[in-house]
Design a protein around this motif. Structure first.
Motif, mmCIF file in Angstrom:
data_model
loop_
_atom_site.group_PDB
_atom_site.id
_atom_site.type_symbol
_atom_site.label_atom_id
_atom_site.label_comp_id
_atom_site.label_asym_id
_atom_site.label_seq_id
_atom_site.Cartn_x
_atom_site.Cartn_y
_atom_site.Cartn_z
ATOM 1 N N ALA A 153 0.716 -1.346 0.035
ATOM 2 C CA ALA A 153 -0.004 -0.057 0.097
ATOM 3 C C ALA A 153 0.625 1.438 -0.073
ATOM 4 N N LEU A 154 2.130 1.185 0.177
ATOM 5 C CA LEU A 154 3.061 2.357 0.153
ATOM 6 C C LEU A 154 2.952 3.183 -1.084
ATOM 7 N N GLN A 155 3.218 4.500 -0.500
ATOM 8 C CA GLN A 155 3.228 5.575 -1.469
ATOM 9 C C GLN A 155 4.486 6.687 -0.848
ATOM 10 N N ILE A 156 5.373 6.991 -1.814
ATOM 11 C CA ILE A 156 6.459 7.903 -1.308
ATOM 12 C C ILE A 156 5.875 9.446 -1.462
ATOM 13 N N PRO A 157 5.862 10.131 -0.359
ATOM 14 C CA PRO A 157 5.694 11.652 -0.653
ATOM 15 C C PRO A 157 6.520 12.115 -1.329
ATOM 16 N N SER A 158 5.910 13.264 -2.041
ATOM 17 C CA SER A 158 6.791 14.104 -3.024
ATOM 18 C C SER A 158 7.957 14.605 -2.622
ATOM 19 N N SER A 183 5.196 6.365 -7.684
ATOM 20 C CA SER A 183 6.454 7.408 -7.742
ATOM 21 C C SER A 183 7.537 6.870 -7.140
ATOM 22 N N THR A 184 8.574 7.320 -7.591
ATOM 23 C CA THR A 184 9.961 7.165 -7.150
ATOM 24 C C THR A 184 10.316 8.191 -6.131
ATOM 25 N N CYS A 185 11.573 8.192 -5.319
ATOM 26 C CA CYS A 185 11.922 9.416 -4.564
ATOM 27 C C CYS A 185 13.166 9.859 -5.071
ATOM 28 N N SER A 186 13.534 11.052 -4.495
ATOM 29 C CA SER A 186 14.875 11.858 -5.200
ATOM 30 C C SER A 186 15.981 10.945 -4.753
ATOM 31 N N CYS A 204 7.993 -3.183 -9.121
ATOM 32 C CA CYS A 204 6.813 -2.129 -8.954
ATOM 33 C C CYS A 204 6.280 -1.770 -10.227
ATOM 34 N N PRO A 205 5.116 -2.628 -10.452
ATOM 35 C CA PRO A 205 4.587 -2.434 -11.841
ATOM 36 C C PRO A 205 3.721 -1.448 -12.132
ATOM 37 N N ASN A 206 3.434 -0.507 -10.986
ATOM 38 C CA ASN A 206 2.579 0.463 -11.271
ATOM 39 C C ASN A 206 3.354 1.918 -11.150
ATOM 40 N N LEU A 207 4.645 2.045 -11.112
ATOM 41 C CA LEU A 207 5.295 3.104 -11.019
ATOM 42 C C LEU A 207 4.746 3.867 -12.393
ATOM 43 N N THR A 209 5.667 7.712 -12.173
ATOM 44 C CA THR A 209 6.683 8.991 -12.144
ATOM 45 C C THR A 209 8.058 8.433 -11.796
ATOM 46 N N ILE A 210 9.074 8.699 -12.261
ATOM 47 C CA ILE A 210 10.450 8.609 -11.959
ATOM 48 C C ILE A 210 11.063 9.894 -11.737
ATOM 49 N N LYS A 211 11.479 10.167 -10.362
ATOM 50 C CA LYS A 211 12.026 11.288 -9.901
ATOM 51 C C LYS A 211 13.406 11.459 -10.903
ATOM 52 N N PRO A 212 14.051 12.631 -10.948
ATOM 53 C CA PRO A 212 15.175 13.000 -11.763
ATOM 54 C C PRO A 212 16.476 12.134 -11.225
ATOM 55 N N ILE A 213 17.050 11.361 -11.806
ATOM 56 C CA ILE A 213 18.287 10.639 -11.466
ATOM 57 C C ILE A 213 19.521 11.202 -12.475
#
Length: 276
Positions: A153-158, A183-186, A204-207, A209-213
């Motif tokens: 159920a986890l979601q990573i805050p923006s 969404s990933t994290c920074s 993680c099949p429902n990603l 948004t991928i944060k900038p890398i």
């Protein structure tokens, strides 16, 4: 202890230090031995709540809380964790498999975390909503490896940001197999280490948004497999979520936010095509 609908429920109060201090909880408690409280309440489905001050110790020992609440499926809250130095394995799999735990700690205040200190700490907590902010400035090998693995159920805050780490496999598989994660994290890249982000978001099949890398570490040539299989997908997960697999393979391969031009093929395998 109370009975609800015929089921016994426990609410743990006081301090566990009273168990080893003749019933007294000292003002500045120190855990005396390795494995002191390891597995103490593991697989006890009667435990529903714990007091904030249940674990007041500020000086810990290796493995002292290892698996302490593992598999407590009715637990809905966690105690304060005030220690500022986390020794080897101290919090490893401490709350793994606590399926009713929705809100974990908002932050983990420790500044130093040794090898496997947070490894698997909240893994398999299928109701947990968000990860804790990690305040550490020093992280050991595999310190956060698999920390939130299989939290469905986890979601990573923006605004979630991880501290930099120079230790082996520091964040390996940290969010692997989080099936609802969008969404990933920074990702800090000013200082990388071998396998530091290996398989971090694997399966993680429902990603969406991928944060900038963007790699900024000038010593990247000396780092091995820092991003290896970071977004890899197993055949098992692909088979269960074929539409998500197809969508997110496209997101990863076409994302304009990933700049890994300083990496060699030995250091990264981002493609969803990878099977294991």
């Amino acid at each position: 202890i109370a009975a609800v609908d015929g089921q016994e429920q426990w609410s743990l109060g006081g301090s566990v230090m009273a168990l080893i201090n003749d019933g007294q909880a000292s003002l500045d408690p120190e855990i005396p031995n390795k494995f002191c409280f390891s597995g103490l309440f593991a697989k006890n489905d009667a435990i529903t709540t714990v007091s904030e001050d249940l674990l007041p110790a500020t000086k810990l020992k290796d493995d002292c809380y290892y698996g302490m609440f593992a598999g407590c499926n009715s637990l809905i809250n966690v105690p304060n964790l005030p220690a500022m130095e986390i020794p080897k394995d101290a919090y490893e799999i401490m709350f793994t498999g606590c399926d009713s735990l929705v809100n974990g700690p908002s932050e983990l205040p420790a500044l130093t975390v040794d090898t496997f200190g947070y490894s698997g700490m909240f893994s398999n907590c299928n109701s947990l909503s968000s990860p804790a902010f990690i305040k550490a400035t020093s992280l050991g090998d595999s310190a956060c490896a698999g920390m939130y693995g299989e939290c469905n159920a986890l979601q990573i805050p923006s605004n979630y940001v991880l501290p930099s780490c120079t230790a082996l496999n520091c964040y390996g598989q940290m969010f692997a197999h989080c099936l609802s994660l969008k969404s990933t994290c920074s990702i800090p890249t000013s200082s990388l280490s071998n396998y530091c982000y290996r398989a971090m978001f694997r399966d993680c099949p429902n990603l969406q948004t991928i944060k900038p890398i963007t790699v900024t570490d000038t010593n990247i040539a000396g780092v091995e497999h820092a991003f290896d299989n970071m977004f890899a997908m197993s055949e098992e997960v692909e088979a269960k979520t074929p539409s998500a697999y197809s969508l997110n393979k496209s997101i990863v391969s076409s994302s304009p936010t990933i700049d890994l031009s300083n990496c060699t093929t030995d250091e990264i395998t981002l493609e969803y095509d990878y099977k294991y």
